[in-house]
Write a protein that holds these residues in place. Sequence first.
Motif, PDB file in Angstrom:
ATOM      1  N   ASP A 295       0.872  -1.208  -0.019  1.00  0.00           N
ATOM      2  CA  ASP A 295      -0.064   0.043   0.075  1.00  0.00           C
ATOM      3  C   ASP A 295       1.031   1.115   0.029  1.00  0.00           C
ATOM      4  O   ASP A 295       0.569   2.361  -0.663  1.00  0.00           O
TER       5      ASP A 295
ATOM      6  N   GLN B  21       1.948   7.024  -6.655  1.00  0.00           N
ATOM      7  CA  GLN B  21       1.026   8.051  -6.976  1.00  0.00           C
ATOM      8  C   GLN B  21       1.562   9.539  -6.611  1.00  0.00           C
ATOM      9  O   GLN B  21       1.508  10.373  -7.283  1.00  0.00           O
TER      10      GLN B  21
ATOM     11  N   THR C  86       3.856   1.526  -1.160  1.00  0.00           N
ATOM     12  CA  THR C  86       4.409   1.707  -2.404  1.00  0.00           C
ATOM     13  C   THR C  86       3.595   2.198  -3.586  1.00  0.00           C
ATOM     14  O   THR C  86       4.008   3.190  -4.221  1.00  0.00           O
ATOM     15  N   ALA C  87       2.330   1.999  -3.363  1.00  0.00           N
ATOM     16  CA  ALA C  87       1.262   2.532  -4.204  1.00  0.00           C
ATOM     17  C   ALA C  87       0.937   3.927  -3.897  1.00  0.00           C
ATOM     18  O   ALA C  87       1.041   4.869  -4.854  1.00  0.00           O
TER      19      ALA C  87
END
Length: 185
Positions: A162, A169, A164-165
Motif C-alpha cells: 500500500d 501516486q 509503494t502504491a
Amino acid sequence: MANTESTIIEKSPLFELRADINISATPDAVYGVISDLPRSAEWSPECMGGEWVSGEPSQVGSIFRGENLRSEQVVAWAPLIRGTWHTEARVTAAEPGRTFQWMMLTHAQEDQESIWGFDIAPAADGRGSVLTHHFRMGKATAGIHHIVAELDEPAREKFVVDWTAKLVQDLDETLARIKDVIEKA
C-alpha cells in the motif's frame, strides 16, 4: 509485538521508485524550481513547504526543515502520523540543470537511507526537458519500524504494498504539479 527477524521490513532496498515527465523548459529552468524546496507546497502531496535551517539554500550540505501534512485517507488502516509533522533533510547532490537530491535525517540529525531527488536531462527531441523524480529507502527508517512494530507479517507486507502504491501516486502527482508550475510561469 511482532518479531522483526525475517520480515519484509528488512528487505533492502525497501522502496526504490522513479517516474518521468516531459516539461517544456530548459534543464536550468527546471532545476531553478525543483531545487527551491521552500516552494514544495506548490507541488508536493505532503510537504507544505518549510525553510532552510543551515547552510546555503539548495547547496550540498544545507539542511531543510519541511512541514508536512498527511490526511486520514492515506493508507487509512495503518498507524501513520496524521496531521502536521516536521522533517529535516540534508542536500546530498546539487548540480544545476542535472540533479538535486536530499537525504532524510533522524531527529538526532543522523543520515537515514531515505533519499529523494530529481534528475533532469534534455528531451530527446531537443525541446524541453525530461524530469525524473526518484525515491530510494535502503534500510527501513525508524519511522517505518515504528509504524509496523505492532503489525504481524501479513499486515507488514500489506503496508509495503500500500505504501509503494502511495509513493508511486505521489511521484506522478508531484511531477504533474511541477510541470504545471513551470509551464504556466
